[in-house]
Motif scaffolding. Sequence first.
Motif, PDB file in Angstrom:
ATOM      1  N   ILE A 196      -5.867 -22.552  56.992  1.00 43.95           N
ATOM      2  CA  ILE A 196      -6.500 -21.325  56.233  1.00 43.95           C
ATOM      3  C   ILE A 196      -6.084 -20.012  56.537  1.00 43.95           C
ATOM      4  CG2 ILE A 196      -8.559 -22.749  55.416  1.00 43.95           C
ATOM      5  CD1 ILE A 196     -10.129 -21.190  57.470  1.00 43.95           C
ATOM      6  N   ASP A 197      -5.234 -19.898  57.615  1.00 45.66           N
ATOM      7  CA  ASP A 197      -4.826 -18.643  58.157  1.00 45.66           C
ATOM      8  C   ASP A 197      -3.458 -18.155  58.103  1.00 45.66           C
ATOM      9  OD1 ASP A 197      -4.289 -20.833  59.958  1.00 45.66           O
ATOM     10  OD2 ASP A 197      -4.876 -19.569  61.796  1.00 45.66           O
ATOM     11  N   LYS A 198      -2.680 -19.130  57.688  1.00 48.00           N
ATOM     12  CA  LYS A 198      -1.169 -18.915  57.299  1.00 48.00           C
ATOM     13  C   LYS A 198      -0.896 -18.346  56.076  1.00 48.00           C
ATOM     14  CE  LYS A 198      -0.562 -20.745  61.581  1.00 48.00           C
ATOM     15  NZ  LYS A 198      -1.727 -21.281  61.727  1.00 48.00           N
ATOM     16  N   LYS A 199      -0.141 -17.144  55.972  1.00 47.95           N
ATOM     17  CA  LYS A 199       0.101 -16.555  54.672  1.00 47.95           C
ATOM     18  C   LYS A 199       1.268 -17.336  54.036  1.00 47.95           C
ATOM     19  CE  LYS A 199      -1.063 -11.847  55.637  1.00 47.95           C
ATOM     20  NZ  LYS A 199      -0.623 -10.718  55.788  1.00 47.95           N
ATOM     21  N   GLY A 200       1.144 -17.783  52.450  1.00 49.50           N
ATOM     22  CA  GLY A 200       2.235 -18.445  51.891  1.00 49.50           C
ATOM     23  C   GLY A 200       3.220 -17.426  51.199  1.00 49.50           C
ATOM     24  N   ASN A 201       4.028 -18.104  50.354  1.00 47.27           N
ATOM     25  CA  ASN A 201       4.940 -16.978  49.719  1.00 47.27           C
ATOM     26  C   ASN A 201       4.254 -16.076  48.891  1.00 47.27           C
ATOM     27  OD1 ASN A 201       7.082 -18.617  50.548  1.00 47.27           O
ATOM     28  ND2 ASN A 201       6.884 -20.115  48.975  1.00 47.27           N
ATOM     29  N   SER A 202       2.970 -16.193  48.789  1.00 48.88           N
ATOM     30  CA  SER A 202       2.165 -15.157  47.717  1.00 48.88           C
ATOM     31  C   SER A 202       1.755 -13.892  48.827  1.00 48.88           C
ATOM     32  CB  SER A 202       0.882 -15.809  47.443  1.00 48.88           C
ATOM     33  OG  SER A 202       0.094 -16.385  48.476  1.00 48.88           O
ATOM     34  N   GLY A 203       1.910 -14.108  50.122  1.00 52.18           N
ATOM     35  CA  GLY A 203       1.381 -13.078  50.924  1.00 52.18           C
ATOM     36  C   GLY A 203      -0.005 -13.026  51.365  1.00 52.18           C
ATOM     37  N   VAL A 204      -0.916 -14.271  50.760  1.00 54.53           N
ATOM     38  CA  VAL A 204      -2.276 -14.159  51.056  1.00 54.53           C
ATOM     39  C   VAL A 204      -2.415 -15.445  51.765  1.00 54.53           C
ATOM     40  CG1 VAL A 204      -2.884 -12.862  49.451  1.00 54.53           C
ATOM     41  CG2 VAL A 204      -2.570 -15.343  48.861  1.00 54.53           C
ATOM     42  N   THR A 205      -3.676 -15.891  52.569  1.00 56.11           N
ATOM     43  CA  THR A 205      -4.151 -17.175  53.226  1.00 56.11           C
ATOM     44  C   THR A 205      -5.059 -17.496  52.123  1.00 56.11           C
ATOM     45  OG1 THR A 205      -6.065 -15.896  54.123  1.00 56.11           O
ATOM     46  CG2 THR A 205      -3.861 -15.771  55.409  1.00 56.11           C
ATOM     47  N   TYR A 206      -5.269 -18.932  52.279  1.00 59.51           N
ATOM     48  CA  TYR A 206      -6.177 -19.482  51.633  1.00 59.51           C
ATOM     49  C   TYR A 206      -7.782 -18.973  51.933  1.00 59.51           C
ATOM     50  CZ  TYR A 206      -2.922 -22.629  49.740  1.00 59.51           C
ATOM     51  OH  TYR A 206      -2.036 -23.236  49.022  1.00 59.51           O
ATOM     52  N   LEU A 207      -8.105 -18.435  53.093  1.00 60.59           N
ATOM     53  CA  LEU A 207      -9.270 -17.612  53.234  1.00 60.59           C
ATOM     54  C   LEU A 207      -9.300 -16.452  52.133  1.00 60.59           C
ATOM     55  CD1 LEU A 207     -12.022 -17.658  54.636  1.00 60.59           C
ATOM     56  CD2 LEU A 207     -10.910 -16.254  56.429  1.00 60.59           C
ATOM     57  N   ASP A 208      -8.167 -15.826  52.110  1.00 61.07           N
ATOM     58  CA  ASP A 208      -7.999 -14.638  51.265  1.00 61.07           C
ATOM     59  C   ASP A 208      -8.430 -15.006  50.012  1.00 61.07           C
ATOM     60  OD1 ASP A 208      -7.275 -12.763  53.171  1.00 61.07           O
ATOM     61  OD2 ASP A 208      -5.133 -13.289  52.775  1.00 61.07           O
ATOM     62  N   VAL A 209      -7.970 -16.313  49.400  1.00 65.31           N
ATOM     63  CA  VAL A 209      -8.354 -16.846  48.086  1.00 65.31           C
ATOM     64  C   VAL A 209      -9.896 -16.964  48.117  1.00 65.31           C
ATOM     65  CG1 VAL A 209      -8.191 -18.722  46.643  1.00 65.31           C
ATOM     66  CG2 VAL A 209      -6.170 -18.108  47.869  1.00 65.31           C
ATOM     67  N   LEU A 210     -10.613 -17.486  48.919  1.00 64.38           N
ATOM     68  CA  LEU A 210     -11.936 -17.607  49.122  1.00 64.38           C
ATOM     69  C   LEU A 210     -12.680 -16.332  49.085  1.00 64.38           C
ATOM     70  CD1 LEU A 210     -14.486 -19.873  50.799  1.00 64.38           C
ATOM     71  CD2 LEU A 210     -14.452 -17.382  51.480  1.00 64.38           C
ATOM     72  N   ILE A 211     -12.174 -15.362  49.675  1.00 70.87           N
ATOM     73  CA  ILE A 211     -12.686 -14.057  49.680  1.00 70.87           C
ATOM     74  C   ILE A 211     -12.587 -13.142  48.340  1.00 70.87           C
ATOM     75  CG2 ILE A 211     -12.471 -11.800  50.540  1.00 70.87           C
ATOM     76  CD1 ILE A 211     -11.745 -13.005  53.218  1.00 70.87           C
ATOM     77  N   GLN A 212     -11.593 -13.378  47.594  1.00 69.66           N
ATOM     78  CA  GLN A 212     -11.377 -12.801  46.277  1.00 69.66           C
ATOM     79  C   GLN A 212     -12.305 -13.659  45.606  1.00 69.66           C
ATOM     80  OE1 GLN A 212      -9.728  -9.991  45.583  1.00 69.66           O
ATOM     81  NE2 GLN A 212     -10.286 -10.400  43.528  1.00 69.66           N
ATOM     82  N   ALA A 213     -12.309 -14.863  45.505  1.00 71.04           N
ATOM     83  CA  ALA A 213     -13.315 -15.534  44.566  1.00 71.04           C
ATOM     84  C   ALA A 213     -14.866 -15.372  44.623  1.00 71.04           C
ATOM     85  CB  ALA A 213     -12.919 -16.900  44.775  1.00 71.04           C
ATOM     86  N   THR A 214     -15.065 -15.133  45.884  1.00 71.95           N
ATOM     87  CA  THR A 214     -16.388 -14.807  46.339  1.00 71.95           C
ATOM     88  C   THR A 214     -16.855 -13.557  45.711  1.00 71.95           C
ATOM     89  OG1 THR A 214     -16.064 -16.176  48.484  1.00 71.95           O
ATOM     90  CG2 THR A 214     -18.136 -14.644  48.255  1.00 71.95           C
ATOM     91  N   LEU A 215     -16.167 -12.451  46.047  1.00 68.59           N
ATOM     92  CA  LEU A 215     -16.240 -11.284  45.620  1.00 68.59           C
ATOM     93  C   LEU A 215     -16.420 -10.906  44.046  1.00 68.59           C
ATOM     94  CD1 LEU A 215     -13.983  -9.048  48.003  1.00 68.59           C
ATOM     95  CD2 LEU A 215     -16.603  -9.524  48.241  1.00 68.59           C
ATOM     96  N   LEU A 216     -15.916 -11.949  43.382  1.00 68.81           N
ATOM     97  CA  LEU A 216     -15.888 -12.102  41.980  1.00 68.81           C
ATOM     98  C   LEU A 216     -17.149 -12.778  41.546  1.00 68.81           C
ATOM     99  CD1 LEU A 216     -12.131 -12.835  40.902  1.00 68.81           C
ATOM    100  CD2 LEU A 216     -13.327 -10.725  40.508  1.00 68.81           C
ATOM    101  N   GLY A 217     -17.928 -13.512  42.564  1.00 68.32           N
ATOM    102  CA  GLY A 217     -19.044 -14.012  42.104  1.00 68.32           C
ATOM    103  C   GLY A 217     -19.048 -15.556  41.869  1.00 68.32           C
ATOM    104  N   MET A 218     -17.692 -16.128  42.187  1.00 65.77           N
ATOM    105  CA  MET A 218     -17.752 -17.567  41.878  1.00 65.77           C
ATOM    106  C   MET A 218     -17.945 -18.568  42.934  1.00 65.77           C
ATOM    107  SD  MET A 218     -13.777 -17.301  40.481  1.00 65.77           S
ATOM    108  CE  MET A 218     -13.678 -16.108  39.013  1.00 65.77           C
TER     109      MET A 218
END
Length: 281
Positions: free
Chosen positions: A159-181
């Motif tokens: 969850i701490d390694k950036k993919g080709n997108s430049g974000v980590t999977y923890l970043d995905v959780l953070i973004q989704a969480t901030l959107l209320g999901m």
Amino acid sequence: MATYTHFAKQPDVLKHLILCEVLKNETPQVYVETNSACAIYPMTQTPEQQYGIYHFLEKADEVPSLKDSVYYQLESGEMAKGNYLGSPALAMNVLGKQAKRFVFFDLEKSALENVGTYAKQIGLSASVEIHHTDSSRGTIELLPSLPTSSFIHIDPYEIDKKGNSGVTYLDVLIQATLLGMKCLLWYGFMTGDDKASLDNYITSSLEKAGIKDYTGVELAMNSIRKDSVLCNPSILGSGILATNLSQTSTDIILDYSNQLVDIYKDAKYKDYDGSLYIQHL
């Protein structure tokens, strides 16, 4: 069949037991899974699977709350046929037709074909989408179009390694969480040093994002070592991180994690101590 071999091992028991119960409680109409792998696998009864699903099913027979769990009910029936249900099949069975949309990402085309075939078999093809692409980028791009009631299951191992997108999977959780999901993230580690590094990464990242309300539990084998690998049952420790869930779901995560520690107290993996300990983030 896809090349995945991680199925039905002890970390899957933690992940899938909790996933099933939380989905049953939250009943989302949109379910997104970042790293789906297959829906169904033929069992091979490896030592790792004996330590995983076989140990769970045997011990759960003696614990009413575990025997009554959705995970036990689904897997015991399928295991009798020689198969194990992965998270896509579990999610589809738990949510069924009440969910309007299932979205599955994976980099292995054959795994997604497996998911599509299983969806057709249980009559859910119309609500299932499969995406053969990098899921960190795909999920980040998808999030703004989803309702806040969506459930995001993030299951990458790292969850701490950036993919080709430049974000980590923890970043995905953070973004989704901030959107209320609603979010449920699973991750693994092999040493105490790995665990400590991830714990620091998680807590510091959530604090920086202003996320204070979350639930985190980790289960690790007592055979785990600080900076070396004594044995390899596939993964020596794994964690669950959840955000925006109800109090009932939070209680489910804590309760079932503790129950797994109980039923593994005398477990062995080959000749190694297979007992578990729990830690809260």
